[in-house]
Design an enzyme around this catalytic site. Sequence first.
Site, mmCIF file in Angstrom:
data_model
loop_
_atom_site.group_PDB
_atom_site.id
_atom_site.type_symbol
_atom_site.label_atom_id
_atom_site.label_comp_id
_atom_site.label_asym_id
_atom_site.label_seq_id
_atom_site.Cartn_x
_atom_site.Cartn_y
_atom_site.Cartn_z
ATOM 1 N N THR A 74 -8.970 -9.582 -2.468
ATOM 2 C CA THR A 74 -8.099 -8.389 -3.325
ATOM 3 C C THR A 74 -6.892 -8.901 -3.489
ATOM 4 O O THR A 74 -6.176 -9.596 -2.754
ATOM 5 C CB THR A 74 -8.019 -7.043 -2.946
ATOM 6 O OG1 THR A 74 -7.615 -7.085 -1.640
ATOM 7 C CG2 THR A 74 -9.662 -6.582 -2.650
ATOM 8 N N ARG A 211 -1.654 0.800 -8.081
ATOM 9 C CA ARG A 211 -1.910 1.782 -6.819
ATOM 10 C C ARG A 211 -1.827 3.230 -6.855
ATOM 11 O O ARG A 211 -0.850 3.614 -7.682
ATOM 12 C CB ARG A 211 -1.016 1.220 -5.622
ATOM 13 C CG ARG A 211 -1.499 -0.068 -5.015
ATOM 14 C CD ARG A 211 -2.841 -0.068 -4.386
ATOM 15 N NE ARG A 211 -3.487 -1.066 -3.748
ATOM 16 C CZ ARG A 211 -4.242 -2.205 -4.294
ATOM 17 N NH1 ARG A 211 -4.744 -1.771 -5.529
ATOM 18 N NH2 ARG A 211 -4.707 -3.163 -3.555
ATOM 19 N N ASP A 235 -7.006 4.683 -13.213
ATOM 20 C CA ASP A 235 -8.269 3.812 -12.692
ATOM 21 C C ASP A 235 -7.825 4.168 -10.904
ATOM 22 O O ASP A 235 -8.784 3.764 -10.251
ATOM 23 C CB ASP A 235 -8.151 2.668 -12.925
ATOM 24 C CG ASP A 235 -9.250 1.739 -12.223
ATOM 25 O OD1 ASP A 235 -10.340 2.101 -12.208
ATOM 26 O OD2 ASP A 235 -8.914 0.763 -11.500
ATOM 27 N N GLU A 240 -7.683 8.211 -2.394
ATOM 28 C CA GLU A 240 -8.989 7.781 -2.720
ATOM 29 C C GLU A 240 -9.887 7.615 -1.353
ATOM 30 O O GLU A 240 -9.208 7.526 -0.194
ATOM 31 C CB GLU A 240 -8.779 6.155 -3.074
ATOM 32 C CG GLU A 240 -8.474 6.275 -4.494
ATOM 33 C CD GLU A 240 -8.439 4.831 -5.186
ATOM 34 O OE1 GLU A 240 -8.987 3.830 -4.644
ATOM 35 O OE2 GLU A 240 -7.502 4.347 -6.380
ATOM 36 N N HIS A 257 -11.517 3.249 -9.703
ATOM 37 C CA HIS A 257 -10.779 1.917 -9.103
ATOM 38 C C HIS A 257 -11.560 0.651 -9.476
ATOM 39 O O HIS A 257 -11.851 -0.070 -8.393
ATOM 40 C CB HIS A 257 -10.389 2.154 -7.582
ATOM 41 C CG HIS A 257 -9.399 1.003 -7.066
ATOM 42 N ND1 HIS A 257 -8.720 1.606 -5.906
ATOM 43 C CD2 HIS A 257 -8.929 -0.068 -7.547
ATOM 44 C CE1 HIS A 257 -7.751 0.516 -5.713
ATOM 45 N NE2 HIS A 257 -8.067 -0.454 -6.734
#
Length: 342
Positions: A74, A211, A235, A240, A257
């Site tokens: 990522t 983020r 998003d 989360e 996300h």
Amino acid sequence: MSLERATRPKIVIDDRIPYIKRLAERIGTCVYLPGSAISRDDIREADALIVRTRTRCGASLLDGSRVRFVATATIGCDHLDTVYMERAGIGWANAPGCNAGSVAQYVHCSLLALGAKLAGKTAAIVGAGRVGSMVGNKLRAAGCRVLLCDPPRQEREGGAFVSLTEAAAAADIVCLHTPLTDEGPHATRHLLDKNFFDRLERRPVLISAGRGECVDTSALKAAIRAGRLGATVIDVWENEPCPDPELLAMADIATPHIAGYSADGKAAGTRMALEATARFFGLNETFRVEPPELPAGFCYFPAAHTSCEALRRYDPRRDSQLLKACPAAFETLRGDYPLRRE
């Protein structure tokens, strides 16, 4: 070149990293596990980890293990306690820029799905790293005037950057692509707060795809209620995978996300993580990671009946519809994400 069997490293890998199986075995002996469930016992005898954002890598996981290297497939690395790892002599790598094209596609297609007119509008890119820069290029090509807001880059480079206050005053579109940081003069946690929303002058479209913690959820909800935003595309979320239900309902486009989840972005992240791991263990390996081609007549969201080629290839309204219908499926929607090409 390959390591002798006796010295082949043991690698624990998030089983949702795409296209990695059979390639990672060129480096070592591999164990595939759900990323959010990887435990101390699982890695005690491991030499390396290859993870995504759902695996928090710090002392609570790594202490007492023989792990010497952690790669994340990522861009973001706030799930890695890099200070601890460097102190403990554990190497690490992320995949900067791997999904920049995917996020740019998400932003552009979200604006198309909203029916936004881009020519002549002003877009403020808050966070102008690899991702933000590519988003800016995409919007500039669509006819937008693009402003870049990135205080760390401005300090290093000088040049034509704007402040957050100037962005709030001038923007018809605000795109947030900063990493999450908690310390220093440019910390980004709750960067977009009540003060920012109160300074908005043009009721912009807000797109948050960096983020979730960079936006103050309570302040954002208040701004939406007050009519300070023309539309909201979210998003990434605080807390989360359990997004605020009220904000989820308020957002015009709400996705789990997945802005960077094109097959192309995933393939690049996987390749970069594999090559970083191979280098750490002294292997001169390169990896060709190829996502599948789109089938003939492909349409990402057939129910939308669009004639727009960009939306035929990717339409965020499908992802939004699914998340709004079942918020508890946040992780499942990410893990079982359908084929999407840039």
